[in-house]
Every structure is written in C-alpha cells, then in structure tokens.
Design a protein around this motif. Structure first.
Motif, PDB file in Angstrom:
ATOM      1  N   UNK A 139       1.429  -6.752   0.104  1.00 48.83           N
ATOM      2  CA  UNK A 139       1.375  -7.108  -1.317  1.00 48.83           C
ATOM      3  C   UNK A 139       0.563  -8.400  -1.428  1.00 48.83           C
ATOM      4  N   UNK A 140      -0.592  -8.290  -2.033  1.00 50.49           N
ATOM      5  CA  UNK A 140      -1.560  -9.383  -2.007  1.00 50.49           C
ATOM      6  C   UNK A 140      -1.174 -10.521  -2.944  1.00 50.49           C
ATOM      7  N   UNK A 141      -2.016 -11.550  -2.967  1.00 51.09           N
ATOM      8  CA  UNK A 141      -1.827 -12.686  -3.873  1.00 51.09           C
ATOM      9  C   UNK A 141      -1.693 -12.186  -5.306  1.00 51.09           C
ATOM     10  N   UNK A 142      -0.765 -12.799  -6.044  1.00 49.73           N
ATOM     11  CA  UNK A 142      -0.471 -12.438  -7.437  1.00 49.73           C
ATOM     12  C   UNK A 142       0.061 -11.019  -7.595  1.00 49.73           C
ATOM     13  N   UNK A 155       3.468   0.054  -4.755  1.00 46.23           N
ATOM     14  CA  UNK A 155       3.357   1.409  -4.226  1.00 46.23           C
ATOM     15  C   UNK A 155       2.480   1.381  -2.985  1.00 46.23           C
ATOM     16  N   UNK A 156       3.050   1.578  -1.795  1.00 48.64           N
ATOM     17  CA  UNK A 156       2.256   1.514  -0.565  1.00 48.64           C
ATOM     18  C   UNK A 156       1.126   2.540  -0.562  1.00 48.64           C
ATOM     19  N   UNK A 157       0.008   2.146   0.028  1.00 47.47           N
ATOM     20  CA  UNK A 157      -1.164   3.009   0.164  1.00 47.47           C
ATOM     21  C   UNK A 157      -1.218   3.584   1.577  1.00 47.47           C
ATOM     22  N   UNK A 158      -1.976   4.659   1.781  1.00 43.26           N
ATOM     23  CA  UNK A 158      -2.104   5.226   3.136  1.00 43.26           C
ATOM     24  C   UNK A 158      -2.558   4.203   4.168  1.00 43.26           C
ATOM     25  N   UNK A 159      -3.424   3.269   3.758  1.00 38.76           N
ATOM     26  CA  UNK A 159      -3.900   2.254   4.700  1.00 38.76           C
ATOM     27  C   UNK A 159      -2.757   1.328   5.141  1.00 38.76           C
ATOM     28  N   UNK A 160      -1.728   1.174   4.314  1.00 32.60           N
ATOM     29  CA  UNK A 160      -0.567   0.367   4.709  1.00 32.60           C
ATOM     30  C   UNK A 160       0.178   1.026   5.856  1.00 32.60           C
ATOM     31  N   UNK A 161       0.356   2.340   5.750  1.00 37.46           N
ATOM     32  CA  UNK A 161       1.035   3.086   6.824  1.00 37.46           C
ATOM     33  C   UNK A 161       0.237   2.996   8.120  1.00 37.46           C
ATOM     34  N   UNK A 162      -1.080   3.040   7.994  1.00 34.47           N
ATOM     35  CA  UNK A 162      -1.939   2.939   9.179  1.00 34.47           C
ATOM     36  C   UNK A 162      -1.799   1.563   9.831  1.00 34.47           C
ATOM     37  N   UNK A 175      12.153  -5.656  -0.558  1.00 32.28           N
ATOM     38  CA  UNK A 175      11.110  -4.641  -0.441  1.00 32.28           C
ATOM     39  C   UNK A 175      11.767  -3.264  -0.385  1.00 32.28           C
ATOM     40  N   UNK A 176      12.128  -2.730  -1.564  1.00 33.05           N
ATOM     41  CA  UNK A 176      12.841  -1.460  -1.609  1.00 33.05           C
ATOM     42  C   UNK A 176      12.039  -0.290  -1.075  1.00 33.05           C
TER      43      UNK A 176
END
Length: 352
Positions: free
Chosen positions: A54-57, A64-71, A87-88
């Motif tokens: 979860x980026x700045x701001x 909502x996690x993206x596929x790149x997060x899982x990677x 972080x639910x």
C-alpha cells in the motif's frame, strides 16, 4: 600455464564471483503499508530490497491486492505487516501466494488499546485499557512468534469469530477491525517495539548481518526517544482543556493516550465505517459546546464530512494529518519520524 592450472584458476575465479554476488544479494522483504516500509528500511539499511504494497497516501483499509503483489510475496524471504487485523486482506493474499517464508507482526507485544467503532463525543484516551486483554494478546502473539506466525491466519479467523458480536450495535456498516485498535504506530513507544520485532525478523532470515540490524535498530530507537521528548514539549504548550481534535476516522487513539490529546471522529477505526446523522450531530454539538477551534482532514480519507462539519460550526480546518500512510517523498511526511513531527506540529499550530 597448464590446462589443469588454468582450470583451477577459472574455478577459483568463478567461486570468488559467486561469493561476491551472494554477499551483495539483498534480502527481499514485503511490507504491507508505507509506515512499515520506512521502518524496515531504517533497520535493514543496504541489506534489504523492500516491496511495499500500500503506497504513500494509500488506504490500507480498502486495499485490493494486485497480481504483482502475490508475485512479490511469493519471492520474499520476509513479510512484515502490522497485525491487529489492520490488513484484513493479507491472510488471503498470503494463502493465494503460497507463502512459506517468515512473517513479522510488527505490533506484537505492544500495549494495545481496545478498538472503538465510533469515538463520537468520547474521550478515548481516558478509557481504562484492559490489561488482562493486553496480557492475553501478547501471550498469544509471543506464541505465534515462536512458531514463525504460521497459524496467524487461523488466529485472525478465530479472533473475528469471537468478537463479531462486539460490533452488532455499532454504526459500522463496512469493514470493522477486531477488538483492538490497530493504529498503534501513532505511539513512539509502540514503534520501538515494532523496531525490535523487525530487527528479530531480519536477523532470523539473514543472520550474517545481525550486528548491522542490531546497530541500526539501536540508533533508530535513539532517534525515536529524542523525537518523543521534543513532541511532548510542543504539546505542553497547549493547555490540556484546549487539546480537542476532530478527525475523519478514529485513527489517533494511541497518540491521544501518549500526548494527552482528546481526539473525536464521526467514523470508526476503519475508513469504510459510515457515520450516521446522529454521529455527525453529536460531533457538531460537541464542537459548539466545547468551543473546539479546529478540525482536521486526513491524507487517506474522504474529507467531505469534515468540510461539512467545518461549515456548520466555527471550527476551521486546521490542516491535513497523516494517519494510515506516509506522504510521497516530496511531501511533508515521507518517513515515520517526519510524519509524527508533522502531525504534532500541525495540531499544535492549529490549537494555539
């Protein structure tokens, strides 16, 4: 040079290169949100390569996690998250990523505050904290820590189940946190615990650099202690009966406790919770009765409600506070230390 000597020389050269490459390899770490990204950087220094989700701001409540997060998680050696059900979405992401590495729940061992879905008209920092719950919570998480937090997903599930009934009567129509307020990084005392937990997590996955992690953590804790003293001096300039603050959602209970500031919010501890008309009316009534001079917007919240409250009262918007995320690098709160200083300065300047 004989062929044999040449071959031995090439093997030695190859081994030397491999050792150098291995020595320069950074530990891949995933952090759940920007505050933790900064803390891990402070402790890990040049030894870590951080992917922050979860980026700045950004608002971790509704992420909502993206596929790149899982990677990123699948290839990480260490995942650092806040815990306290902040972080639910993380348990599902870890499961879908088939993550088998080490986890750190940064808030393990802190003195927790019980969560409040709505702090309207309340004095959250004057509540008696349930220290029996603190003890049980710490004990459970110590147990998790000893087992690399492998069953933290199950723990979260049980935790949700046990406390669903706590929220039945609240004005919380969206995502709710568990029994405890998760915004515990707004206490420097708590973040010193975060830093020690991060140091231990990094040492576990990268014992060769344990001394560096220990030294970095100790140096950073000294900076935290110094800042804490300065912030207490700044807050002391405001009379205690003038330290009333209105924010969009209830994210500052730990700052309230540590610095004796009275925070109120129309929303609960999650930005997804909805403030009822009665909640807003209570806040407006309180502002008028107590002569509260300033309300504050947040970097992650929908601030229309605060703007409405400001219009209907004599309270001015005193500035923007950074609640659940740091600012971008060019903003006023790009690090944890700067965020804490900026928030206190903004509050004190508005209340003077």
């Amino acid at each position: 040079m004989s062929k044999a000597t040449f071959a031995v020389s090439m093997i030695a050269l190859g081994l030397g290169c491999s050792s150098a490459v291995m020595a320069n390899t950074k530990v891949p770490v995933v952090t759940s949100f920007s505050v933790l990204g900064d803390l891990v950087q402070q402790v890990g220094g040049d030894h870590v390569a951080i992917t922050n989700l979860v980026k700045a701001n950004g608002d971790a409540h509704v992420y909502n996690p993206a596929p790149m997060d899982a990677k990123a998680i699948a290839s990480a050696q260490l995942v650092v998250m806040n815990g306290l059900e902040f972080e639910g979405w993380m348990p599902r992401l870890l499961e879908s990523s088939n993550f088998k590495g080490n986890k750190v729940l940064a808030a393990d061992g802190i003195e927790v505050i019980k969560g409040h879905s709505c702090s309207c008209g309340g004095h959250g920092h004057h509540d008696d904290h349930d220290h029996d719950h603190d003890h049980d919570h710490d004990h459970d998480h110590d147990h998790d820590h000893d087992h690399d937090h492998d069953h933290d997903h199950d723990h979260d599930h049980d935790h949700d189940h046990d406390h669903d009934h706590d929220h039945d009567h609240k004005h919380d129509h969206g995502h709710a946190h568990g029994e405890f307020d998760p915004h515990s990084w707004h206490s420097i005392k708590n973040v010193k615990v975060y830093v020690k937990n991060i140091e231990q997590g990094l040492t576990k996955v990268d014992p060769n650099n344990a001394e560096d992690y220990q030294r970095n953590a100790a140096n950073y804790i000294q900076q935290l202690d110094k800042l804490d003293i300065e912030l207490h001096k700044k807050v002391a300039l405001i009379p205690e009966d003038k330290r009333s603050v209105i924010t969009p959602h209830a994210a500052f209970a730990y700052m309230a406790r540590d610095y004796n500031i009275d925070f109120h919010a129309p929303q609960g501890t999650s930005t997804e919770s909805e403030a009822s008309a009665g909640d807003v009316a209570n806040i407006i009534k309180q502002i008028r009765s107590e002569g509260i001079k300033a309300v504050f917007v947040e970097n992650i919240s929908d601030n229309r409600l605060i703007e409405q409250i400001s219009r209907e009262t004599d309270a001015k918007i005193g500035g923007q506070l950074y609640s659940d995320a740091l600012s971008e690098p060019t903003g006023p709160a790009p690090t944890y230390l700067k965020m804490m200083e900026y928030n206190i300065d903004t509050i004190v300047n508005a209340l003077k």
